[in-house]
Design a protein around this motif. Structure first.
Motif, PDB file in Angstrom:
ATOM      1  N   GLU A  88       0.867  -1.168   0.000  1.00  0.00           N
ATOM      2  CA  GLU A  88       0.000   0.000   0.000  1.00  0.00           C
ATOM      3  C   GLU A  88       0.910   1.226   0.000  1.00  0.00           C
ATOM      4  O   GLU A  88       1.896   1.275   0.745  1.00  0.00           O
ATOM      5  N   SER A  89       0.570   2.218  -0.795  1.00  0.00           N
ATOM      6  CA  SER A  89       1.407   3.417  -0.853  1.00  0.00           C
ATOM      7  C   SER A  89       1.505   4.084   0.514  1.00  0.00           C
ATOM      8  O   SER A  89       2.539   4.685   0.846  1.00  0.00           O
ATOM      9  N   LEU A  90       0.444   3.986   1.309  1.00  0.00           N
ATOM     10  CA  LEU A  90       0.467   4.346   2.731  1.00  0.00           C
ATOM     11  C   LEU A  90      -0.211   3.201   3.471  1.00  0.00           C
ATOM     12  O   LEU A  90      -1.432   3.053   3.392  1.00  0.00           O
ATOM     13  N   PRO A  91       0.546   2.347   4.142  1.00  0.00           N
ATOM     14  CA  PRO A  91      -0.065   1.189   4.817  1.00  0.00           C
ATOM     15  C   PRO A  91      -1.140   1.618   5.805  1.00  0.00           C
ATOM     16  O   PRO A  91      -0.892   2.401   6.721  1.00  0.00           O
ATOM     17  N   SER A  92      -2.332   1.071   5.606  1.00  0.00           N
ATOM     18  CA  SER A  92      -3.498   1.473   6.397  1.00  0.00           C
ATOM     19  C   SER A  92      -3.756   0.504   7.544  1.00  0.00           C
ATOM     20  O   SER A  92      -3.699   0.887   8.712  1.00  0.00           O
ATOM     21  N   VAL A  93      -4.033  -0.752   7.203  1.00  0.00           N
ATOM     22  CA  VAL A  93      -4.268  -1.763   8.242  1.00  0.00           C
ATOM     23  C   VAL A  93      -3.049  -1.876   9.154  1.00  0.00           C
ATOM     24  O   VAL A  93      -3.177  -2.155  10.348  1.00  0.00           O
ATOM     25  N   GLY A  94      -1.875  -1.613   8.613  1.00  0.00           N
ATOM     26  CA  GLY A  94      -0.641  -1.669   9.400  1.00  0.00           C
ATOM     27  C   GLY A  94      -0.549  -0.578  10.452  1.00  0.00           C
ATOM     28  O   GLY A  94       0.351  -0.617  11.292  1.00  0.00           O
ATOM     29  N   GLY A  95      -1.442   0.428  10.380  1.00  0.00           N
ATOM     30  CA  GLY A  95      -1.440   1.459  11.418  1.00  0.00           C
ATOM     31  C   GLY A  95      -1.297   2.876  10.912  1.00  0.00           C
ATOM     32  O   GLY A  95      -0.688   3.703  11.592  1.00  0.00           O
ATOM     33  N   GLN A  96      -1.848   3.170   9.728  1.00  0.00           N
ATOM     34  CA  GLN A  96      -1.753   4.534   9.167  1.00  0.00           C
ATOM     35  C   GLN A  96      -0.270   4.971   9.099  1.00  0.00           C
ATOM     36  O   GLN A  96       0.132   5.975   9.685  1.00  0.00           O
ATOM     37  N   ILE A  97       0.493   4.210   8.375  1.00  0.00           N
ATOM     38  CA  ILE A  97       1.941   4.411   8.311  1.00  0.00           C
ATOM     39  C   ILE A  97       2.307   5.324   7.146  1.00  0.00           C
ATOM     40  O   ILE A  97       1.774   5.189   6.044  1.00  0.00           O
ATOM     41  N   ILE A  98       3.249   6.236   7.375  1.00  0.00           N
ATOM     42  CA  ILE A  98       3.783   7.112   6.337  1.00  0.00           C
ATOM     43  C   ILE A  98       5.225   6.678   6.066  1.00  0.00           C
ATOM     44  O   ILE A  98       6.132   7.012   6.828  1.00  0.00           O
ATOM     45  N   PRO A  99       5.470   5.892   5.001  1.00  0.00           N
ATOM     46  CA  PRO A  99       6.846   5.453   4.732  1.00  0.00           C
ATOM     47  C   PRO A  99       7.758   6.644   4.498  1.00  0.00           C
ATOM     48  O   PRO A  99       7.346   7.654   3.906  1.00  0.00           O
ATOM     49  N   PRO A 100       9.012   6.561   4.941  1.00  0.00           N
ATOM     50  CA  PRO A 100       9.935   7.672   4.720  1.00  0.00           C
ATOM     51  C   PRO A 100      10.173   7.914   3.235  1.00  0.00           C
ATOM     52  O   PRO A 100      10.211   6.977   2.441  1.00  0.00           O
ATOM     53  N   ALA A 101      10.288   9.180   2.870  1.00  0.00           N
ATOM     54  CA  ALA A 101      10.485   9.548   1.468  1.00  0.00           C
ATOM     55  C   ALA A 101      11.762   8.898   0.930  1.00  0.00           C
ATOM     56  O   ALA A 101      12.801   8.882   1.602  1.00  0.00           O
ATOM     57  N   GLY A 102      11.664   8.352  -0.274  1.00  0.00           N
ATOM     58  CA  GLY A 102      12.799   7.678  -0.890  1.00  0.00           C
ATOM     59  C   GLY A 102      12.808   6.179  -0.692  1.00  0.00           C
ATOM     60  O   GLY A 102      13.562   5.463  -1.367  1.00  0.00           O
ATOM     61  N   TYR A 103      11.965   5.706   0.223  1.00  0.00           N
ATOM     62  CA  TYR A 103      11.926   4.266   0.518  1.00  0.00           C
ATOM     63  C   TYR A 103      11.503   3.459  -0.706  1.00  0.00           C
ATOM     64  O   TYR A 103      12.147   2.464  -1.057  1.00  0.00           O
ATOM     65  N   PHE A 104      10.453   3.866  -1.381  1.00  0.00           N
ATOM     66  CA  PHE A 104       9.955   3.089  -2.518  1.00  0.00           C
ATOM     67  C   PHE A 104      10.977   3.029  -3.650  1.00  0.00           C
ATOM     68  O   PHE A 104      11.124   1.990  -4.304  1.00  0.00           O
ATOM     69  N   SER A 105      11.664   4.121  -3.912  1.00  0.00           N
ATOM     70  CA  SER A 105      12.671   4.118  -4.984  1.00  0.00           C
ATOM     71  C   SER A 105      13.777   3.116  -4.691  1.00  0.00           C
ATOM     72  O   SER A 105      14.217   2.375  -5.579  1.00  0.00           O
TER      73      SER A 105
END
Length: 450
Positions: free
Chosen positions: A213-230
Motif C-alpha cells: 500500500e502506498s500508505l499502509p493502512s491496516v498496518g497502522g496509518q503508516i507514512i513510509p519515509p520519502a525515498g523508501y519506494f525508490s
C-alpha cells in the motif's frame, strides 16, 4: 414488515440469524442502524446525525448528487459488458491516464480492490516468469485466496505463510526497528527488503513482485519515509520483479499534495503496476489496474482473454468519470491539504495535552493517532482505544481503530470533511480523554487510600 419500519432490535435479530458472524459490524455490543447518508454525515433510524470520519469509500461524499445522477442517467440508456465498443470506457481510461505518470498507460477495469490486486499478481507473474512475492508485515491486500496468501494481517490467523511469500518489516518510524532518530530510515528499511530478497534467492526462489500500500493502512496509518519506494524498487527490479503500488485506500487526491499517494515518494518513482478501488466509485463497485505497455504485452502474449462481466460497464465508467469531475470542480484535493493540515495541528495539540497520545502522523485526510500506555515502551493502548471509539460513537462521531495493536485511531473521512467537522471531532476527543484521565486519577487515589 417494511425495512424502514423494522426496529433496530428486529433488524439485529434477523442479521444474526441470516448473516454469518464472520461478517462483522462496527460497535458489535451496540450497533448503529444507518438508514441514510449525505456528504460527510450518516443518519440512524431515529434521525440522529453522525460525523463520518472513516468512510473513505464515499470519497467525494455520501450520495453525491452528481455521482448518483451519472449512474441513474446511464442506467436508463445502457448497461452492458465491455465487449461492445462504447465511449465511456475509453473516456474514463483517458482521464485516468492524465493523472498518472506516462508509462502507466494500459488499463483494466474490475469491480473491487481484491479483484484488482489479484489481477496485478497475475500480471506480475506473467511478465517476470517468477512466482514469489515480497510484502510488508501486517499488510492486507484483499479477501481472495490469492491475496490472503500475501496479507500477513490475515494469513497469520489462518494457514500461515506460504513458501513463496516473503515478509519485510513495515517502514514504521514510530514503532519499527528504525525510528524517527535514525539518520536514514528510508535506506535502512529498503535494505531490509534487500535482505529478504537475498534470503529468498539463496533458497532458489525468484521474485515476481513487491506489493505495498502506498500508505499502509491496516498496518497502522503508516507514512513510509520519502525515498523508501525508490530504493525498494531498485532491489526488486534487480531481482527480476515488479513494484505494485496498492492505492485502493489512499488514491484519488486523499493525500492532498498529490493525486496518488505513491507520488509522495518523489517524482522519479514510478510503480510498474497501480491498483485502485474503494474511492474510485464513491460506493459503486469499480476498480482498476494501470500498468505499463511491456507488462500488458506479456499478459496479452498468453493468448488468454481477460474478461470481467461487470468491469468497465458503461454505468461503472460513468460513475468513475463523475467522481473525477467532482474532485476537480470542488477542488477536493486542495481541500484535503487544508483541512488535513488543520486537523493534524489540532490533534498535535492533543498530543501535548494528553500523555496517551503517543504519535500523530498523516498527510492530507489520511491520519493516524497512536495511543500508548507508556511513552518509554510505546505499549499500544488497545483497551483505551476501543473505549474511546465507543464513547465517540455515543457522541455521534464514527471513528475506528487499526494497526497490529488495534490502538491507532484512523481518520479517513469523505473528502468534503470540513474545518468545522475537525473542530467538533477534536473537541469531543479532548473531552473524552480528559474524562478518562480524571477517572484514572480517581482510581489511583482510591487505591492509595486503601
Amino acid at each position: 414488515m417494511a425495512a424502514d419500519r423494522r426496529s433496530k432490535a428486529d433488524t439485529l435479530a434477523l442479521r444474526q440469524r441470516l448473516i454469518s458472524s464472520s461478517c462483522r459490524l462496527f460497535f458489535p455490543e451496540d450497533p448503529v442502524k444507518i438508514v441514510r447518508a449525505q456528504g460527510q454525515y450518516m443518519y440512524d433510524e431515529q434521525g440522529a446525525e453522525y460525523i463520518d470520519c472513516i468512510n473513505n469509500v464515499a470519497h467525494v461524499g455520501h450520495c453525491h448528487p452528481v455521482v448518483v445522477r451519472a449512474a441513474h442517467e446511464q442506467n436508463q440508456v445502457l448497461n452492458t459488458n465491455s465487449r461492445y465498443l462504447h465511449d465511456n470506457i475509453v473516456d474514463y481510461a483517458q482521464r485516468l491516464s492524465e493523472t498518472l505518470p506516462e508509462p502507466l498507460c494500459v488499463f483494466y477495469f474490475l469491480n473491487s480492490g481484491s479483484e484488482a490486486n489479484d489481477l496485478a499478481l497475475r500480471l506480475a507473474r506473467h511478465y517476470t516468469g517468477h512466482q514469489d512475492v515480497v510484502v510488508l508485515d501486517h499488510a492486507y491486500h484483499g479477501h481472495l485466496s490469492s491475496l490472503i496468501d500475501i496479507s500477513p494481517y490475515k494469513f497469520r490467523n489462518l494457514d500461515g505463510q506460504k513458501e513463496w511469500v516473503h515478509v519485510a518489516p513495515l517502514p514504521d518510524t514510530y514503532r519499527g526497528p528504525y525510528r524517527e532518530d535514525h539518520p536514514n530510515p528510508a535506506v535502512a528499511y529498503a535494505n531490509e527488503v534487500k535482505r529478504v530478497v537475498s534470503s529468498a534467492q539463496e533458497k532458489g526462489r525468484k521474485i515476481a513482485a513487491f506489493f505495498a500500500e502506498s500508505l499502509p493502512s491496516v498496518g497502522g496509518q503508516i507514512i513510509p519515509p520519502a525515498g523508501y519506494f525508490s530504493q525498494v524498487a531498485e532491489h526488486i527490479h534487480k531481482a527480476g520483479g515488479v513494484f505494485v503500488a496498492d492505492e485502493i485506500q489512499v488514491g484519488f487526491g486523499r493525500v492532498g499534495k498529490h493525486f496518488w499517494a505513491f507520488q509522495l515518494q518523489g517524482k522519479d518513482f514510478v510503480p510498474d503496476i497501480v491498483t485502485m478501488g474503494k474511492s474510485i466509485g464513491n460506493g459503486h463497485p469499480v476498480a482498476c489496474v494501470a500498468t505499463t505497455q511491456p507488462v500488458a504485452r506479456a499478459f496479452e502474449a498468453t493468448g488468454v482473454e481477460y474478461f470481467n462481466t461487470f468491469g468497465g460497464s458503461p454505468v461503472s465508467c460513468a460513475v468513475g468519470l463523475a467522481v473525477l469531475n467532482v474532485l476537480e470542480k470542488e477542488q477536493l484535493q486542495a481541500h484535503a491539504t487544508s483541512v488535513g493540515s488543520f486537523l493534524m495541528e489540532l490533534l498535535r495539540q492533543q498530543k501535548i495535552k494528553h500523555p496517551i497520545v503517543g504519535d500523530v502522523r498523516g498527510v492530507g485526510l489520511f491520519i493516524g493517532v497512536d495511543l500508548i500506555k507508556d511513552e518509554a515502551t510505546r505499549t499500544p493502548a488497545t483497551e483505551e482505544a476501543a473505549y474511546l471509539v465507543s464513547r465517540l460513537k455515543e457522541n455521534y462521531v464514527l471513528l475506528s481503530t487499526d494497526g497490529p495493536g488495534r490502538n491507532i485511531l484512523k481518520f479517513k473521512p469523505p473528502m468534503c470533511f470540513s474545518l468545522d467537522n475537525a473542530r467538533q471531532v477534536v473537541a469531543k476527543l479532548d473531552a473524552i480523554l480528559t474524562d478518562m484521565e480524571e477517572k484514572v486519577r480517581s482510581c489511583q487515589t482510591l487505591r492509595l487510600q486503601l
